[in-house]
Design a protein around this motif. Structure first.
Motif, mmCIF file in Angstrom:
data_model
loop_
_atom_site.group_PDB
_atom_site.id
_atom_site.type_symbol
_atom_site.label_atom_id
_atom_site.label_comp_id
_atom_site.label_asym_id
_atom_site.label_seq_id
_atom_site.Cartn_x
_atom_site.Cartn_y
_atom_site.Cartn_z
ATOM 1 N N GLN A 148 -38.483 22.401 80.820
ATOM 2 C CA GLN A 148 -37.978 23.613 80.157
ATOM 3 C C GLN A 148 -39.121 24.504 79.681
ATOM 4 O OE1 GLN A 148 -35.235 21.230 77.437
ATOM 5 N NE2 GLN A 148 -34.134 23.153 77.539
ATOM 6 N N THR A 208 -37.345 17.404 71.412
ATOM 7 C CA THR A 208 -36.003 17.879 71.746
ATOM 8 C C THR A 208 -36.063 18.938 72.844
ATOM 9 O OG1 THR A 208 -35.495 17.436 69.440
ATOM 10 C CG2 THR A 208 -33.794 18.557 70.673
ATOM 11 N N MET A 209 -37.098 18.885 73.648
ATOM 12 C CA MET A 209 -37.184 19.764 74.803
ATOM 13 C C MET A 209 -37.838 19.007 75.947
ATOM 14 S SD MET A 209 -38.749 23.586 75.277
ATOM 15 C CE MET A 209 -37.329 24.407 74.594
ATOM 16 N N LEU A 248 -29.717 17.015 74.578
ATOM 17 C CA LEU A 248 -30.866 16.109 74.747
ATOM 18 C C LEU A 248 -30.852 14.947 73.748
ATOM 19 C CD1 LEU A 248 -33.721 18.578 75.734
ATOM 20 C CD2 LEU A 248 -32.444 17.031 77.206
ATOM 21 N N PRO A 249 -30.572 15.208 72.458
ATOM 22 C CA PRO A 249 -30.462 14.055 71.551
ATOM 23 C C PRO A 249 -29.400 13.060 72.020
ATOM 24 C CG PRO A 249 -30.662 16.071 70.280
ATOM 25 C CD PRO A 249 -30.511 16.484 71.721
ATOM 26 N N VAL A 295 -42.848 30.241 68.530
ATOM 27 C CA VAL A 295 -41.717 29.853 67.687
ATOM 28 C C VAL A 295 -41.736 28.341 67.474
ATOM 29 C CG1 VAL A 295 -39.194 29.782 67.607
ATOM 30 C CG2 VAL A 295 -40.352 31.809 68.497
ATOM 31 N N ALA A 296 -41.443 27.901 66.232
ATOM 32 C CA ALA A 296 -41.496 26.469 65.924
ATOM 33 C C ALA A 296 -40.402 25.702 66.660
ATOM 34 C CB ALA A 296 -41.350 26.250 64.421
ATOM 35 N N LEU A 297 -40.814 24.594 67.276
ATOM 36 C CA LEU A 297 -39.921 23.785 68.106
ATOM 37 C C LEU A 297 -40.198 22.314 67.842
ATOM 38 C CD1 LEU A 297 -38.231 23.184 70.833
ATOM 39 C CD2 LEU A 297 -40.465 23.182 71.921
ATOM 40 N N LYS A 298 -39.140 21.504 67.830
ATOM 41 C CA LYS A 298 -39.327 20.056 67.789
ATOM 42 C C LYS A 298 -39.500 19.585 69.235
ATOM 43 C CE LYS A 298 -37.212 19.332 63.353
ATOM 44 N NZ LYS A 298 -36.131 18.805 62.510
ATOM 45 N N LEU A 343 -27.551 23.009 80.747
ATOM 46 C CA LEU A 343 -28.580 22.876 79.722
ATOM 47 C C LEU A 343 -28.916 24.275 79.208
ATOM 48 C CD1 LEU A 343 -30.779 21.096 78.277
ATOM 49 C CD2 LEU A 343 -32.269 21.624 80.213
ATOM 50 N N ALA A 344 -28.602 24.527 77.937
ATOM 51 C CA ALA A 344 -28.964 25.823 77.331
ATOM 52 C C ALA A 344 -30.158 25.567 76.425
ATOM 53 C CB ALA A 344 -27.772 26.407 76.592
ATOM 54 N N GLY A 345 -29.932 25.449 75.111
ATOM 55 C CA GLY A 345 -31.034 25.087 74.209
ATOM 56 C C GLY A 345 -31.326 23.600 74.268
ATOM 57 N N GLY A 346 -30.318 22.829 74.622
ATOM 58 C CA GLY A 346 -30.491 21.373 74.739
ATOM 59 C C GLY A 346 -30.520 20.642 73.416
ATOM 60 N N HIS A 347 -30.262 21.359 72.305
ATOM 61 C CA HIS A 347 -30.438 20.707 71.013
ATOM 62 C C HIS A 347 -29.256 19.829 70.582
ATOM 63 C CE1 HIS A 347 -34.299 22.347 70.739
ATOM 64 N NE2 HIS A 347 -34.437 22.114 69.461
ATOM 65 N N ASP A 354 -37.982 10.710 66.438
ATOM 66 C CA ASP A 354 -37.533 10.854 67.831
ATOM 67 C C ASP A 354 -36.059 11.243 67.925
ATOM 68 O OD1 ASP A 354 -38.005 10.980 70.507
ATOM 69 O OD2 ASP A 354 -38.277 8.833 70.822
ATOM 70 N N THR A 355 -35.491 11.762 66.833
ATOM 71 C CA THR A 355 -34.080 12.171 66.856
ATOM 72 C C THR A 355 -33.891 13.586 66.285
ATOM 73 O OG1 THR A 355 -33.756 11.083 64.731
ATOM 74 C CG2 THR A 355 -33.138 9.816 66.676
ATOM 75 N N SER A 356 -34.890 14.430 66.435
ATOM 76 C CA SER A 356 -34.808 15.853 66.057
ATOM 77 C C SER A 356 -34.667 16.079 64.557
ATOM 78 C CB SER A 356 -33.643 16.566 66.750
ATOM 79 O OG SER A 356 -33.417 16.063 68.035
ATOM 80 N N ASP A 361 -30.187 24.020 84.319
ATOM 81 C CA ASP A 361 -30.820 24.807 83.258
ATOM 82 C C ASP A 361 -30.429 26.272 83.411
ATOM 83 O OD1 ASP A 361 -32.421 25.988 81.365
ATOM 84 O OD2 ASP A 361 -34.248 24.890 81.926
ATOM 85 N N GLN A 389 -36.492 24.785 63.062
ATOM 86 C CA GLN A 389 -36.810 24.458 64.445
ATOM 87 C C GLN A 389 -35.552 24.365 65.307
ATOM 88 O OE1 GLN A 389 -38.102 23.040 61.669
ATOM 89 N NE2 GLN A 389 -39.968 21.891 62.075
ATOM 90 N N VAL A 390 -34.522 23.759 64.749
ATOM 91 C CA VAL A 390 -33.262 23.599 65.490
ATOM 92 C C VAL A 390 -32.597 24.957 65.700
ATOM 93 C CG1 VAL A 390 -30.925 22.645 65.333
ATOM 94 C CG2 VAL A 390 -32.891 21.207 64.780
ATOM 95 N N ARG A 391 -32.593 25.784 64.652
ATOM 96 C CA ARG A 391 -31.976 27.116 64.760
ATOM 97 C C ARG A 391 -32.699 27.991 65.786
ATOM 98 N NH1 ARG A 391 -31.693 26.292 59.094
ATOM 99 N NH2 ARG A 391 -33.598 27.459 58.689
ATOM 100 N N ASN A 392 -33.995 27.742 65.981
ATOM 101 C CA ASN A 392 -34.768 28.546 66.934
ATOM 102 C C ASN A 392 -34.344 28.320 68.380
ATOM 103 O OD1 ASN A 392 -36.356 29.818 65.066
ATOM 104 N ND2 ASN A 392 -38.031 28.325 65.185
ATOM 105 N N PHE A 393 -33.787 27.159 68.685
ATOM 106 C CA PHE A 393 -33.487 26.846 70.088
ATOM 107 C C PHE A 393 -32.028 26.485 70.349
ATOM 108 C CE2 PHE A 393 -38.014 26.666 69.744
ATOM 109 C CZ PHE A 393 -38.416 27.312 70.904
ATOM 110 N N ARG A 428 -32.833 24.860 87.996
ATOM 111 C CA ARG A 428 -32.736 26.046 87.159
ATOM 112 C C ARG A 428 -31.960 27.084 87.969
ATOM 113 N NH1 ARG A 428 -38.534 27.015 86.085
ATOM 114 N NH2 ARG A 428 -38.537 24.975 85.088
#
Lengths: 278, 154
Positions: free
Chosen positions: B65, B60-61, A37-38, B54-57, A30-34, B40-42, A52, A98-102, A10
């Motif tokens: 973190q 995907t973290m 990570l996938p 805050v809602a998180l999948k 690595l920022a949000g990782g969205h 397992d793919t967001s 990070d 959820q995706v928009r949040n991170f 980090r």
């Protein structure tokens, strides 16, 4: 699914991030990782080190008077709530809550997924991407930043710090998207930024995503509209022209083939123009 | 790597591999198996938890973190043996059949109501786009969220 093993650190400053990128050839930020990570879980990306950058902040969306500055780590949810026009519209339609949040805008454009929404909007708005690296600071126009499928102008030791969107008096803009029914990614997304006077187009920029390998400007369609009256006939002509603009860069799959997306680019350009000039 | 993650009000210090996903930290390290792994793919949302509210999948973290941050899982909603109003509402309105998506649906909905206490039906549906149910066809899930927003009536 587990990503391949990697080291993790980090960092607390942009300089530190650049140093780490410089030291390790196979490092990724690595920022949000969205997006990252996938990709790592599918072993499409296998970085040896994740740096990070969460502690850096870089999340501000601020009005600078002459334009907007968007921190590279502003989340889509934050942009949807704090920006306006096509950019906020596109951010609000990314993935899901959820995706928009991170997910962050900097991570999004660095990843340069061909089906991502913000790139088309940034191209249409004439955005500048601010970047820092071992060579110092530089900025690049959004239309020059996206080069190919998952490929940008960013060098391996560089980090996006912010995105600048100029304020253009009298301009309005909109983003129209055909979302994939499952993933919500853009099968086709068209952003239009336009200035009209007495029903005529004085200035226009058009960005396309989804249908093409990377976000591109549709200059042929822009040329049709430039100076023209905004009416059904001219919109139809622009919708023809955009299909020629993207003909060499089309992307498709079994469910949504290239020629279908090409045709839809025309349809969604029409919707974006009408929304922007409504 | 050493992490300290607060889950449902209790702080856990553990030594984890950087590649450990938060969802596996919850399920396999802490034995909190209410949070599910679906696609397992967001996409499916069955792993949804709250990170700092805050809602998180959580597929995907990385657990690293979440170091120093606060996680709430479905196990953390009920207080003193009393179900959370959203849980009550899912029960009352039959918002589930097999129950696999339910923890994710409830975590996504409770986070959403924090931001929008009086959502319309369309807003509820938009905000549940990231949660997939293969049983009920969503009608009763939406009804349950709406009823919870209205204080249990509906």
């Amino acid at each position: 699914m587990w990503p391949k093993s990697f080291d993790y650190i980090r960092v607390n400053s942009v300089e530190e991030a650049i140093t780490q990128l410089n030291k390790h050839e196979d490092a990724k930020l690595l920022a949000g990782g969205h997006s990252l990570l996938p990709a790592m879980k599918l072993r499409l990306a296998e970085p040896a080190l994740l740096v990070d950058i969460a502690p850096l902040g870089l999340t501000q969306v601020s009005d600078r008077g002459h334009g907007w500055s968007i921190g590279a780590m502003a989340t889509h949810a934050h942009i949807a709530a704090n920006a306006n026009g096509a950019l906020a519209q596109a951010a609000a339609g990314i993935g899901d809550q959820q995706v928009r949040n991170f997910g962050t805008i900097g991570g999004n454009i660095a990843h340069a997924d061909p089906a991502s929404d913000p790139p088309a909007v940034l191209v249409a708005l004439g955005a500048k991407i601010y970047i820092r690296g071992s060579g110092g600071e530089r900025n690049v126009a959004a239309e020059d930043f996206f080069i190919d499928l998952f490929t940008t102008d960013l060098l391996s030791d560089e980090i996006i710090t912010s995105i600048y969107i100029p304020r253009k008096e009298g301009h309005t803009n909109a983003y129209a998207k055909m979302a994939h029914p499952a993933s919500r990614y853009a099968l086709v997304g068209v952003a239009v930024d336009i200035c009209t006077q007495e029903g005529h187009c004085r200035e226009v920029r058009i960005g396309v995503t989804g249908a093409t390998t990377h976000a591109v400007r549709a200059s042929g369609a822009e040329a049709v509209l430039q100076g023209a009256e905004i009416n059904d006939g001219n919109i139809a002509q622009a919708c023809e022209a955009i299909q020629a603009d993207i003909a060499d860069q089309l992307l498709g799959d079994a469910a949504y083939p290239e020629d279908y997306r090409q045709a839809m680019a025309g349809v969604f350009l029409g919707r974006a123009i009408r929304a922007a000039t409504a | 790597m050493q992490v300290a993650i607060t889950v449902n009000g209790q702080t856990y210090e553990r030594d984890v591999e950087p590649r450990l996903l938060l969802v596996h930290f919850l399920r396999e390290v802490l034995d909190l198996t209410g949070t599910k792994v679906g696609c397992d793919t967001s996409q499916c949302g069955s792993c949804t938890v709250h990170l700092d509210g805050v809602a998180l999948k959580s597929c995907t973290m990385l657990a690293v973190q979440a170091d120093g941050r606060e996680v709430t899982t479905i196990e953390g909603l009920a207080q003193n043996g009393e179900l959370h109003p959203m849980q009550e509402s899912f029960w009352e309105h039959h918002g589930l059949q097999c129950g696999f998506c339910t923890p994710g649906m409830i975590m996504a909905s409770t986070a959403f109501l924090q931001q929008n206490a009086e959502p319309t039906e369309a807003e509820i549906r938009h905000n549940l786009e990231g949660n997939i149910c293969r049983c009920t066809g969503y009608q009763n899930i939406v009804r349950a969220v709406q009823a919870a927003a209205n204080g249990g009536d509906g």
